[in-house]
Design a protein around this motif. Structure first.
Motif, PDB file in Angstrom:
ATOM      1  N   GLU A 136     -37.513  37.270  -5.636  1.00 19.39           N
ATOM      2  CA  GLU A 136     -36.439  38.058  -5.020  1.00 19.39           C
ATOM      3  C   GLU A 136     -35.985  39.178  -5.949  1.00 19.39           C
ATOM      4  N   ALA A 137     -35.967  38.913  -7.262  1.00 20.03           N
ATOM      5  CA  ALA A 137     -35.591  39.956  -8.217  1.00 20.03           C
ATOM      6  C   ALA A 137     -36.615  41.085  -8.224  1.00 20.03           C
ATOM      7  N   ALA A 138     -37.892  40.747  -8.034  1.00 16.41           N
ATOM      8  CA  ALA A 138     -38.921  41.781  -7.950  1.00 16.41           C
ATOM      9  C   ALA A 138     -38.673  42.681  -6.739  1.00 16.41           C
ATOM     10  N   ALA A 139     -38.262  42.078  -5.622  1.00 15.22           N
ATOM     11  CA  ALA A 139     -37.934  42.874  -4.443  1.00 15.22           C
ATOM     12  C   ALA A 139     -36.725  43.763  -4.705  1.00 15.22           C
ATOM     13  N   CYS A 159     -54.974  43.839  -6.069  1.00 23.88           N
ATOM     14  CA  CYS A 159     -56.222  43.276  -5.523  1.00 23.88           C
ATOM     15  C   CYS A 159     -57.176  42.904  -6.655  1.00 23.88           C
ATOM     16  N   MET A 160     -57.243  43.748  -7.679  1.00 23.72           N
ATOM     17  CA  MET A 160     -58.083  43.437  -8.831  1.00 23.72           C
ATOM     18  C   MET A 160     -57.584  42.165  -9.519  1.00 23.72           C
ATOM     19  N   ILE A 161     -56.268  42.080  -9.743  1.00 23.99           N
ATOM     20  CA  ILE A 161     -55.697  40.909 -10.410  1.00 23.99           C
ATOM     21  C   ILE A 161     -55.883  39.656  -9.553  1.00 23.99           C
ATOM     22  N   ALA A 162     -55.671  39.792  -8.241  1.00 18.36           N
ATOM     23  CA  ALA A 162     -55.795  38.638  -7.349  1.00 18.36           C
ATOM     24  C   ALA A 162     -57.223  38.099  -7.341  1.00 18.36           C
ATOM     25  N   PRO A 181     -47.220  41.438  -7.145  1.00 17.91           N
ATOM     26  CA  PRO A 181     -47.424  42.767  -6.551  1.00 17.91           C
ATOM     27  C   PRO A 181     -46.147  43.585  -6.455  1.00 17.91           C
ATOM     28  N   LEU A 182     -45.001  42.910  -6.325  1.00 19.57           N
ATOM     29  CA  LEU A 182     -43.738  43.654  -6.242  1.00 19.57           C
ATOM     30  C   LEU A 182     -43.386  44.307  -7.574  1.00 19.57           C
ATOM     31  N   PHE A 183     -43.555  43.572  -8.667  1.00 21.26           N
ATOM     32  CA  PHE A 183     -43.299  44.169  -9.985  1.00 21.26           C
ATOM     33  C   PHE A 183     -44.290  45.305 -10.276  1.00 21.26           C
ATOM     34  N   ILE A 184     -45.526  45.117  -9.858  1.00 19.75           N
ATOM     35  CA  ILE A 184     -46.522  46.179 -10.054  1.00 19.75           C
ATOM     36  C   ILE A 184     -46.117  47.420  -9.276  1.00 19.75           C
ATOM     37  N   TRP A 185     -45.661  47.218  -8.036  1.00 20.99           N
ATOM     38  CA  TRP A 185     -45.254  48.369  -7.220  1.00 20.99           C
ATOM     39  C   TRP A 185     -44.054  49.068  -7.845  1.00 20.99           C
ATOM     40  N   MET A 186     -43.116  48.295  -8.368  1.00 19.15           N
ATOM     41  CA  MET A 186     -41.961  48.898  -9.022  1.00 19.15           C
ATOM     42  C   MET A 186     -42.400  49.783 -10.195  1.00 19.15           C
ATOM     43  N   GLY A 187     -43.343  49.284 -10.998  1.00 16.91           N
ATOM     44  CA  GLY A 187     -43.851  50.082 -12.104  1.00 16.91           C
ATOM     45  C   GLY A 187     -44.551  51.348 -11.636  1.00 16.91           C
ATOM     46  N   GLU A 188     -45.269  51.269 -10.532  1.00 17.58           N
ATOM     47  CA  GLU A 188     -45.959  52.444  -9.995  1.00 17.58           C
ATOM     48  C   GLU A 188     -44.960  53.488  -9.496  1.00 17.58           C
ATOM     49  N   ILE A 189     -43.864  53.035  -8.899  1.00 16.53           N
ATOM     50  CA  ILE A 189     -42.834  53.983  -8.433  1.00 16.53           C
ATOM     51  C   ILE A 189     -42.243  54.732  -9.628  1.00 16.53           C
ATOM     52  N   LEU A 190     -41.901  53.984 -10.690  1.00 17.01           N
ATOM     53  CA  LEU A 190     -41.350  54.620 -11.885  1.00 17.01           C
ATOM     54  C   LEU A 190     -42.348  55.586 -12.510  1.00 17.01           C
ATOM     55  N   PHE A 191     -43.606  55.191 -12.494  1.00 11.45           N
ATOM     56  CA  PHE A 191     -44.656  56.005 -13.107  1.00 11.45           C
ATOM     57  C   PHE A 191     -44.792  57.364 -12.426  1.00 11.45           C
ATOM     58  N   ARG A 192     -44.512  57.418 -11.138  1.00  9.57           N
ATOM     59  CA  ARG A 192     -44.776  58.629 -10.367  1.00  9.57           C
ATOM     60  C   ARG A 192     -43.519  59.434 -10.016  1.00  9.57           C
ATOM     61  N   THR A 193     -42.370  59.020 -10.522  1.00  8.40           N
ATOM     62  CA  THR A 193     -41.138  59.743 -10.215  1.00  8.40           C
ATOM     63  C   THR A 193     -40.453  60.172 -11.509  1.00  8.40           C
ATOM     64  N   LYS A 194     -39.300  60.811 -11.387  1.00  7.69           N
ATOM     65  CA  LYS A 194     -38.594  61.355 -12.544  1.00  7.69           C
ATOM     66  C   LYS A 194     -37.857  60.303 -13.362  1.00  7.69           C
ATOM     67  N   LEU A 195     -37.843  59.062 -12.874  1.00 10.20           N
ATOM     68  CA  LEU A 195     -37.121  58.025 -13.602  1.00 10.20           C
ATOM     69  C   LEU A 195     -37.699  57.819 -14.996  1.00 10.20           C
ATOM     70  N   TRP A 212     -46.645  31.199  -3.311  1.00 11.87           N
ATOM     71  CA  TRP A 212     -45.406  31.942  -3.090  1.00 11.87           C
ATOM     72  C   TRP A 212     -44.872  32.526  -4.393  1.00 11.87           C
ATOM     73  N   THR A 213     -44.996  31.761  -5.477  1.00 14.09           N
ATOM     74  CA  THR A 213     -44.490  32.237  -6.767  1.00 14.09           C
ATOM     75  C   THR A 213     -45.181  33.530  -7.178  1.00 14.09           C
ATOM     76  N   LEU A 214     -46.452  33.656  -6.830  1.00 20.38           N
ATOM     77  CA  LEU A 214     -47.224  34.823  -7.230  1.00 20.38           C
ATOM     78  C   LEU A 214     -46.827  36.074  -6.451  1.00 20.38           C
ATOM     79  N   THR A 215     -45.986  35.915  -5.446  1.00 19.00           N
ATOM     80  CA  THR A 215     -45.534  37.064  -4.663  1.00 19.00           C
ATOM     81  C   THR A 215     -44.788  38.074  -5.528  1.00 19.00           C
ATOM     82  N   ALA A 216     -44.172  37.608  -6.606  1.00 15.24           N
ATOM     83  CA  ALA A 216     -43.451  38.527  -7.497  1.00 15.24           C
ATOM     84  C   ALA A 216     -44.391  39.533  -8.146  1.00 15.24           C
TER      85      ALA A 216
END
Length: 431
Positions: free
Chosen positions: A247-250, A283-286, A65-79, A59-63
Protein backbone atom coordinates in the motif's frame (compact mmCIF):
# COMPACT_ATOMS: atom_id res chain seq x y z
CA UNK A 1 25.38 -40.24 -9.49
CA UNK A 2 26.84 -38.59 -6.39
CA UNK A 3 25.87 -35.13 -5.16
CA UNK A 4 29.19 -33.50 -6.08
CA UNK A 5 28.91 -34.64 -9.70
CA UNK A 6 25.27 -33.49 -9.93
CA UNK A 7 26.17 -30.10 -8.45
CA UNK A 8 29.13 -29.70 -10.80
CA UNK A 9 27.00 -30.62 -13.83
CA UNK A 10 24.27 -28.11 -12.95
CA UNK A 11 26.76 -25.32 -12.21
CA UNK A 12 28.63 -25.89 -15.48
CA UNK A 13 25.34 -25.93 -17.39
CA UNK A 14 24.26 -22.71 -15.64
CA UNK A 15 27.41 -20.82 -16.55
CA UNK A 16 27.50 -22.18 -20.11
CA UNK A 17 23.97 -20.89 -20.71
CA UNK A 18 24.72 -17.55 -19.05
CA UNK A 19 27.91 -17.19 -21.08
CA UNK A 20 26.05 -17.93 -24.31
CA UNK A 21 23.80 -14.92 -23.73
CA UNK A 22 20.58 -16.71 -22.77
CA UNK A 23 18.33 -14.57 -20.50
CA UNK A 24 19.02 -15.14 -16.82
CA UNK A 25 15.44 -16.12 -16.01
CA UNK A 26 15.29 -18.69 -18.83
CA UNK A 27 18.72 -20.02 -17.85
CA UNK A 28 17.64 -20.59 -14.26
CA UNK A 29 14.41 -22.30 -15.34
CA UNK A 30 16.27 -24.43 -17.90
CA UNK A 31 18.85 -25.66 -15.41
CA UNK A 32 16.07 -26.37 -12.91
CA UNK A 33 14.18 -28.41 -15.51
CA UNK A 34 17.30 -30.42 -16.35
CA UNK A 35 17.97 -31.10 -12.68
CA UNK A 36 14.42 -32.14 -11.89
CA UNK A 37 13.95 -34.19 -15.07
CA UNK A 38 17.18 -36.16 -14.71
CA UNK A 39 17.68 -36.44 -10.96
CA UNK A 40 14.22 -36.50 -9.33
CA UNK A 41 11.02 -38.47 -9.67
CA UNK A 42 8.59 -35.52 -9.88
CA UNK A 43 7.44 -34.48 -13.39
CA UNK A 44 9.39 -31.33 -14.30
CA UNK A 45 6.63 -29.70 -16.35
CA UNK A 46 4.03 -29.88 -13.60
CA UNK A 47 6.50 -28.57 -11.00
CA UNK A 48 7.54 -25.68 -13.24
CA UNK A 49 3.92 -24.62 -13.91
CA UNK A 50 3.00 -24.63 -10.22
CA UNK A 51 6.17 -22.80 -9.15
CA UNK A 52 6.02 -20.12 -11.84
CA UNK A 53 2.35 -19.41 -11.06
CA UNK A 54 3.05 -19.24 -7.33
CA UNK A 55 5.97 -16.87 -7.88
CA UNK A 56 4.00 -14.59 -10.19
CA UNK A 57 0.87 -14.44 -8.00
CA UNK A 58 2.54 -13.46 -4.71
CA UNK A 59 0.61 -10.55 -3.15
CA UNK A 60 3.65 -9.32 -1.22
CA UNK A 61 5.56 -8.98 -4.47
CA UNK A 62 2.98 -6.49 -5.73
CA UNK A 63 5.01 -3.73 -4.06
CA UNK A 64 7.88 -4.38 -6.45
CA UNK A 65 6.41 -3.05 -9.74
CA UNK A 66 4.87 -0.10 -7.90
CA UNK A 67 8.19 1.00 -6.40
CA UNK A 68 9.83 0.55 -9.79
CA UNK A 69 7.16 2.71 -11.41
CA UNK A 70 7.63 5.38 -8.77
CA UNK A 71 11.35 5.47 -9.53
CA UNK A 72 10.66 5.73 -13.26
CA UNK A 73 8.31 8.69 -12.71
CA UNK A 74 10.99 10.51 -10.69
CA UNK A 75 13.60 9.65 -13.30
CA UNK A 76 11.62 11.29 -16.09
CA UNK A 77 10.28 14.41 -14.35
CA UNK A 78 11.70 17.51 -12.67
CA UNK A 79 11.52 15.98 -9.20
CA UNK A 80 14.98 14.46 -9.55
CA UNK A 81 16.49 17.63 -11.01
CA UNK A 82 15.24 19.69 -8.08
CA UNK A 83 17.38 17.73 -5.63
CA UNK A 84 20.74 19.00 -6.92
CA UNK A 85 19.68 22.63 -6.62
CA UNK A 86 18.47 22.05 -3.07
CA UNK A 87 21.55 20.11 -1.92
CA UNK A 88 24.44 21.97 -3.53
CA UNK A 89 24.49 25.11 -1.32
CA UNK A 90 24.87 23.12 1.91
CA UNK A 91 28.06 21.23 1.05
CA UNK A 92 30.32 24.06 -0.12
CA UNK A 93 32.08 24.30 3.27
CA UNK A 94 32.76 20.55 3.58
CA UNK A 95 36.11 19.10 2.40
CA UNK A 96 35.31 17.91 -1.09
CA UNK A 97 32.47 20.39 -1.47
CA UNK A 98 30.12 19.35 -4.27
CA UNK A 99 31.46 15.78 -4.36
CA UNK A 100 29.15 15.13 -1.41
CA UNK A 101 26.12 15.78 -3.61
CA UNK A 102 26.63 12.29 -5.07
CA UNK A 103 26.37 10.65 -1.65
CA UNK A 104 23.59 12.87 -0.27
CA UNK A 105 21.63 12.76 -3.51
CA UNK A 106 21.86 8.96 -3.73
CA UNK A 107 20.88 8.64 -0.06
CA UNK A 108 17.77 10.76 -0.55
CA UNK A 109 16.79 9.22 -3.87
CA UNK A 110 17.34 5.72 -2.47
CA UNK A 111 14.58 6.46 0.03
CA UNK A 112 12.07 6.86 -2.79
CA UNK A 113 13.47 4.57 -5.49
CA UNK A 114 14.47 1.19 -4.06
CA UNK A 115 16.63 0.41 -7.10
CA UNK A 116 20.41 0.67 -7.24
CA UNK A 117 20.51 1.16 -11.02
CA UNK A 118 17.75 3.79 -10.96
CA UNK A 119 19.49 5.66 -8.12
CA UNK A 120 22.85 5.61 -9.91
CA UNK A 121 21.38 6.69 -13.26
CA UNK A 122 19.11 9.41 -11.89
CA UNK A 123 21.66 11.08 -9.61
CA UNK A 124 24.39 10.63 -12.22
CA UNK A 125 22.38 12.49 -14.84
CA UNK A 126 22.10 15.39 -12.42
CA UNK A 127 25.55 15.50 -10.84
CA UNK A 128 28.06 14.27 -13.43
CA UNK A 129 27.50 17.14 -15.92
CA UNK A 130 27.48 19.73 -13.11
CA UNK A 131 30.60 18.41 -11.40
CA UNK A 132 32.44 17.99 -14.70
CA UNK A 133 31.57 21.55 -15.71
CA UNK A 134 33.01 22.83 -12.42
CA UNK A 135 36.29 20.91 -12.87
CA UNK A 136 36.00 18.13 -10.28
CA UNK A 137 38.29 15.11 -10.93
CA UNK A 138 36.59 12.51 -13.07
CA UNK A 139 37.79 9.43 -11.19
CA UNK A 140 36.53 10.48 -7.74
CA UNK A 141 33.30 11.88 -9.20
CA UNK A 142 32.40 8.67 -11.02
CA UNK A 143 33.77 6.38 -8.27
CA UNK A 144 31.72 8.06 -5.56
CA UNK A 145 28.60 7.87 -7.72
CA UNK A 146 29.09 4.15 -8.33
CA UNK A 147 29.57 3.47 -4.63
CA UNK A 148 26.78 5.71 -3.38
CA UNK A 149 24.39 4.41 -6.02
CA UNK A 150 24.35 1.06 -4.27
CA UNK A 151 22.53 2.71 -1.35
CA UNK A 152 19.37 2.23 -3.43
CA UNK A 153 19.42 -1.40 -2.32
CA UNK A 154 19.88 -0.75 1.40
CA UNK A 155 17.92 2.37 2.32
CA UNK A 156 14.18 1.60 2.38
CA UNK A 157 12.08 1.12 0.39
CA UNK A 158 14.38 -1.48 -1.19
CA UNK A 159 13.40 -3.81 -4.01
CA UNK A 160 15.89 -6.46 -2.96
CA UNK A 161 14.64 -6.34 0.64
CA UNK A 162 11.16 -7.08 -0.66
CA UNK A 163 12.55 -10.06 -2.58
CA UNK A 164 14.49 -11.29 0.46
CA UNK A 165 11.46 -10.85 2.72
CA UNK A 166 9.31 -12.92 0.36
CA UNK A 167 11.85 -15.72 -0.09
CA UNK A 168 12.92 -15.89 3.58
CA UNK A 169 9.42 -15.27 5.02
CA UNK A 170 10.58 -12.25 7.02
CA UNK A 171 8.55 -9.10 7.75
CA UNK A 172 9.26 -6.58 4.99
CA UNK A 173 8.37 -3.69 7.31
CA UNK A 174 11.01 -4.87 9.81
CA UNK A 175 13.56 -5.24 7.02
CA UNK A 176 12.84 -1.70 5.85
CA UNK A 177 13.35 -0.35 9.36
CA UNK A 178 16.50 -2.44 9.79
CA UNK A 179 18.07 -0.85 6.72
CA UNK A 180 17.82 2.75 7.96
CA UNK A 181 20.79 2.96 10.36
CA UNK A 182 23.17 0.83 8.24
CA UNK A 183 22.25 2.90 5.19
CA UNK A 184 22.92 6.21 6.94
CA UNK A 185 26.17 4.88 8.43
CA UNK A 186 27.40 3.61 5.05
CA UNK A 187 26.59 6.98 3.48
CA UNK A 188 28.57 8.65 6.29
CA UNK A 189 31.53 6.36 5.55
CA UNK A 190 31.40 7.37 1.88
CA UNK A 191 31.28 11.07 2.75
CA UNK A 192 34.07 10.62 5.28
CA UNK A 193 36.28 9.06 2.62
CA UNK A 194 35.52 11.93 0.22
CA UNK A 195 36.48 14.44 2.92
CA UNK A 196 39.78 12.66 3.59
CA UNK A 197 40.53 12.36 -0.13
CA UNK A 198 39.80 16.04 -0.63
CA UNK A 199 42.02 17.01 2.31
CA UNK A 200 44.89 15.07 0.73
CA UNK A 201 44.22 16.51 -2.74
CA UNK A 202 43.34 20.12 -2.01
CA UNK A 203 44.76 21.36 -5.31
CA UNK A 204 42.32 19.17 -7.28
CA UNK A 205 39.16 20.55 -5.66
CA UNK A 206 37.80 23.68 -7.38
CA UNK A 207 37.02 26.72 -5.28
CA UNK A 208 33.29 27.51 -4.92
CA UNK A 209 32.10 29.85 -7.66
CA UNK A 210 29.38 31.44 -5.52
CA UNK A 211 29.20 31.79 -1.73
CA UNK A 212 25.62 32.00 -0.50
CA UNK A 213 24.34 33.44 2.73
CA UNK A 214 22.40 31.28 5.15
CA UNK A 215 19.15 32.86 3.98
CA UNK A 216 19.97 32.14 0.35
CA UNK A 217 20.77 28.52 1.22
CA UNK A 218 17.40 28.17 2.90
CA UNK A 219 15.75 29.67 -0.15
CA UNK A 220 17.45 27.15 -2.47
CA UNK A 221 16.42 24.31 -0.16
CA UNK A 222 12.82 24.80 -1.23
CA UNK A 223 13.63 22.56 -4.19
CA UNK A 224 13.98 19.62 -1.77
CA UNK A 225 10.42 19.96 -0.48
CA UNK A 226 8.72 17.71 -3.11
CA UNK A 227 11.15 14.82 -2.54
CA UNK A 228 10.96 15.19 1.26
CA UNK A 229 7.16 15.13 1.09
CA UNK A 230 7.27 11.97 -1.02
CA UNK A 231 9.70 10.25 1.36
CA UNK A 232 7.55 11.20 4.35
CA UNK A 233 4.45 9.84 2.63
CA UNK A 234 5.99 6.49 1.69
CA UNK A 235 8.04 5.71 4.78
CA UNK A 236 5.67 7.41 7.23
CA UNK A 237 2.76 5.27 6.06
CA UNK A 238 4.82 2.12 6.69
CA UNK A 239 6.36 3.04 10.03
CA UNK A 240 3.12 4.34 11.54
CA UNK A 241 1.34 1.13 10.60
CA UNK A 242 -1.17 2.93 8.39
CA UNK A 243 -0.11 0.99 5.28
CA UNK A 244 1.63 -2.22 4.34
CA UNK A 245 4.68 -2.16 2.05
CA UNK A 246 2.44 -2.75 -0.97
CA UNK A 247 0.00 0.00 0.00
CA UNK A 248 2.91 2.36 0.71
CA UNK A 249 4.26 1.66 -2.78
CA UNK A 250 0.88 2.72 -4.19
CA UNK A 251 1.08 5.88 -2.05
CA UNK A 252 4.50 6.54 -3.58
CA UNK A 253 3.23 6.18 -7.15
CA UNK A 254 0.25 8.46 -6.56
CA UNK A 255 2.44 10.96 -4.71
CA UNK A 256 5.03 11.01 -7.50
CA UNK A 257 2.30 11.56 -10.12
CA UNK A 258 0.66 14.35 -8.11
CA UNK A 259 3.92 16.16 -7.35
CA UNK A 260 5.19 15.92 -10.92
CA UNK A 261 1.82 17.20 -12.18
CA UNK A 262 2.03 20.05 -9.70
CA UNK A 263 5.48 20.92 -11.09
CA UNK A 264 4.02 20.71 -14.61
CA UNK A 265 6.58 18.11 -15.68
CA UNK A 266 4.02 15.34 -16.07
CA UNK A 267 2.61 14.89 -19.56
CA UNK A 268 1.39 12.01 -21.65
CA UNK A 269 4.90 11.22 -22.94
CA UNK A 270 6.55 11.04 -19.50
CA UNK A 271 3.59 9.08 -18.10
CA UNK A 272 3.73 6.56 -20.95
CA UNK A 273 7.53 6.22 -20.86
CA UNK A 274 7.58 5.74 -17.09
CA UNK A 275 4.85 3.08 -17.27
CA UNK A 276 6.52 1.22 -20.14
CA UNK A 277 9.94 1.47 -18.48
CA UNK A 278 8.58 0.06 -15.22
CA UNK A 279 6.75 -2.71 -17.09
CA UNK A 280 9.89 -3.78 -18.97
CA UNK A 281 12.04 -3.78 -15.85
CA UNK A 282 9.50 -5.65 -13.75
CA UNK A 283 8.92 -8.28 -16.45
CA UNK A 284 12.67 -8.93 -16.48
CA UNK A 285 12.75 -9.21 -12.68
CA UNK A 286 9.61 -11.38 -12.59
CA UNK A 287 11.14 -13.81 -15.11
CA UNK A 288 14.29 -14.03 -12.99
CA UNK A 289 12.24 -14.61 -9.83
CA UNK A 290 10.16 -17.34 -11.50
CA UNK A 291 13.24 -19.11 -12.86
CA UNK A 292 15.06 -18.86 -9.55
CA UNK A 293 12.03 -20.13 -7.62
CA UNK A 294 11.86 -23.18 -9.91
CA UNK A 295 15.59 -23.78 -9.51
CA UNK A 296 15.24 -23.55 -5.73
CA UNK A 297 12.43 -26.15 -5.86
CA UNK A 298 14.49 -28.37 -8.15
CA UNK A 299 17.49 -28.25 -5.82
CA UNK A 300 15.19 -29.08 -2.93
CA UNK A 301 13.94 -32.23 -4.67
CA UNK A 302 17.50 -33.25 -5.56
CA UNK A 303 18.53 -32.67 -1.95
CA UNK A 304 21.33 -30.18 -2.59
CA UNK A 305 20.33 -27.68 0.15
CA UNK A 306 20.36 -30.38 2.80
CA UNK A 307 23.67 -31.79 1.61
CA UNK A 308 25.25 -28.34 1.41
CA UNK A 309 24.00 -27.47 4.89
CA UNK A 310 25.43 -30.74 6.18
CA UNK A 311 28.75 -30.03 4.42
CA UNK A 312 29.03 -26.53 5.84
CA UNK A 313 28.01 -27.80 9.26
CA UNK A 314 30.64 -30.53 9.09
CA UNK A 315 33.33 -27.90 8.58
CA UNK A 316 32.79 -26.78 12.16
CA UNK A 317 32.91 -23.10 11.22
CA UNK A 318 32.36 -20.53 13.90
CA UNK A 319 29.54 -18.03 13.23
CA UNK A 320 32.17 -15.40 12.32
CA UNK A 321 33.96 -17.73 9.89
CA UNK A 322 30.61 -18.68 8.35
CA UNK A 323 29.85 -15.00 7.84
CA UNK A 324 33.18 -14.49 6.05
CA UNK A 325 32.61 -17.55 3.85
CA UNK A 326 29.11 -16.37 2.92
CA UNK A 327 30.38 -12.85 2.14
CA UNK A 328 33.07 -14.26 -0.16
CA UNK A 329 30.52 -16.59 -1.74
CA UNK A 330 28.12 -13.75 -2.58
CA UNK A 331 30.90 -11.49 -3.87
CA UNK A 332 32.09 -14.22 -6.25
CA UNK A 333 28.54 -15.04 -7.29
CA UNK A 334 27.97 -11.33 -7.92
CA UNK A 335 30.62 -11.43 -10.64
CA UNK A 336 28.17 -13.48 -12.72
CA UNK A 337 24.61 -12.82 -11.51
CA UNK A 338 22.52 -9.77 -10.63
CA UNK A 339 21.51 -9.11 -7.05
CA UNK A 340 17.93 -10.36 -7.22
CA UNK A 341 19.00 -13.64 -8.82
CA UNK A 342 21.66 -14.07 -6.15
CA UNK A 343 19.18 -13.65 -3.31
CA UNK A 344 16.38 -15.82 -4.67
CA UNK A 345 18.69 -18.48 -6.05
CA UNK A 346 20.64 -19.01 -2.83
CA UNK A 347 18.08 -18.52 -0.05
CA UNK A 348 16.75 -22.07 -0.24
CA UNK A 349 20.30 -23.37 0.18
CA UNK A 350 21.67 -20.85 2.67
CA UNK A 351 18.77 -20.28 5.09
CA UNK A 352 18.88 -23.69 6.84
CA UNK A 353 22.60 -23.21 7.53
CA UNK A 354 22.10 -19.63 8.67
CA UNK A 355 19.26 -20.57 11.01
CA UNK A 356 21.30 -23.43 12.43
CA UNK A 357 24.11 -20.96 13.16
CA UNK A 358 21.68 -18.84 15.18
CA UNK A 359 21.67 -15.76 12.91
CA UNK A 360 18.83 -13.27 13.27
CA UNK A 361 17.07 -13.36 9.88
CA UNK A 362 16.44 -9.60 9.91
CA UNK A 363 20.15 -8.98 10.58
CA UNK A 364 21.06 -11.51 7.91
CA UNK A 365 18.83 -9.70 5.41
CA UNK A 366 20.77 -6.47 5.96
CA UNK A 367 24.05 -8.39 5.70
CA UNK A 368 23.00 -9.98 2.40
CA UNK A 369 21.89 -6.63 0.98
CA UNK A 370 25.24 -5.00 1.80
CA UNK A 371 27.18 -7.88 0.25
CA UNK A 372 24.94 -7.74 -2.84
CA UNK A 373 25.67 -4.00 -2.97
CA UNK A 374 29.35 -4.89 -3.18
CA UNK A 375 28.54 -7.20 -6.09
CA UNK A 376 26.90 -4.27 -7.92
CA UNK A 377 30.36 -2.78 -8.47
CA UNK A 378 32.35 -5.95 -9.23
CA UNK A 379 33.08 -6.85 -12.87
CA UNK A 380 32.06 -8.46 -15.16
CA UNK A 381 28.38 -8.25 -14.11
CA UNK A 382 28.22 -5.17 -11.89
CA UNK A 383 24.93 -3.47 -12.70
CA UNK A 384 26.08 -0.07 -11.46
CA UNK A 385 29.20 -0.38 -13.61
CA UNK A 386 27.02 -1.11 -16.64
CA UNK A 387 24.87 1.94 -15.91
CA UNK A 388 27.94 4.16 -15.56
CA UNK A 389 29.56 2.71 -18.66
CA UNK A 390 26.50 3.67 -20.66
CA UNK A 391 26.54 7.17 -19.17
CA UNK A 392 30.28 7.87 -19.40
CA UNK A 393 31.65 5.60 -22.12
CA UNK A 394 34.47 4.44 -19.81
CA UNK A 395 35.89 0.90 -19.76
CA UNK A 396 34.55 -1.49 -17.12
CA UNK A 397 38.08 -2.07 -15.76
CA UNK A 398 38.63 1.68 -15.28
CA UNK A 399 35.26 2.01 -13.57
CA UNK A 400 36.04 -0.94 -11.28
CA UNK A 401 39.39 0.62 -10.33
CA UNK A 402 37.98 4.02 -9.36
CA UNK A 403 35.20 2.30 -7.40
CA UNK A 404 37.56 0.04 -5.41
CA UNK A 405 37.86 2.39 -2.36
CA UNK A 406 34.08 2.34 -1.93
CA UNK A 407 34.05 -1.45 -2.26
CA UNK A 408 36.56 -1.60 0.61
CA UNK A 409 34.36 0.71 2.68
CA UNK A 410 31.51 -1.78 2.23
CA UNK A 411 33.83 -4.54 3.48
CA UNK A 412 34.45 -2.41 6.58
CA UNK A 413 30.69 -1.94 6.95
CA UNK A 414 30.12 -5.72 6.89
CA UNK A 415 32.68 -6.20 9.67
CA UNK A 416 31.14 -3.37 11.67
CA UNK A 417 27.70 -4.95 11.26
CA UNK A 418 29.06 -8.21 12.65
CA UNK A 419 30.73 -6.71 15.70
CA UNK A 420 27.86 -4.29 16.39
CA UNK A 421 24.72 -6.16 15.22
CA UNK A 422 22.49 -3.65 17.01
CA UNK A 423 23.06 -1.33 14.04
CA UNK A 424 20.58 -3.52 12.16
CA UNK A 425 18.47 -5.00 14.96
CA UNK A 426 17.83 -2.10 17.36
CA UNK A 427 15.15 -0.26 15.38
CA UNK A 428 13.19 -3.40 14.31
CA UNK A 429 13.25 -4.57 17.93
CA UNK A 430 11.34 -1.44 18.97
CA UNK A 431 8.47 -2.00 16.51
Amino acid sequence: MNDLLITTLLIVTLFLLLGSGVWIGLTLAGVAWIGMQLFSSRPAGDAMAVTVWGSASSWTLTALPLFIWMGEILFRTKLSESMFRGLAPWVTRLPGRLLHTNVIGCTIFAAVSGSSAATCATIGKMTLPELGKRGYPEEITIGSLAGAGTLGLLIPPSIIMIVYGVTADVSIAKLFVAGILPGILLAALFSGYLAVWAALNRDRIPVPDVVLTFGQKLHESRHLIPVVVLIAGVLGSIYTGVATATEAAAVGVVGALVLSAFQRSLNWTTFRDSLLGATRLYCMIALILAGAAFLTLSMGYIGLPRHLAEFVGSLGLSPFALMLVLALFYIILGCFLDGISMVVLTMGVILPTVQAAGYDLVWFGVFVVIVVEMAQITPPVGFNLFVLQGMTGKEITWLARVTLPFFLLMVAMVLLLWFVPQIATWLPGRM
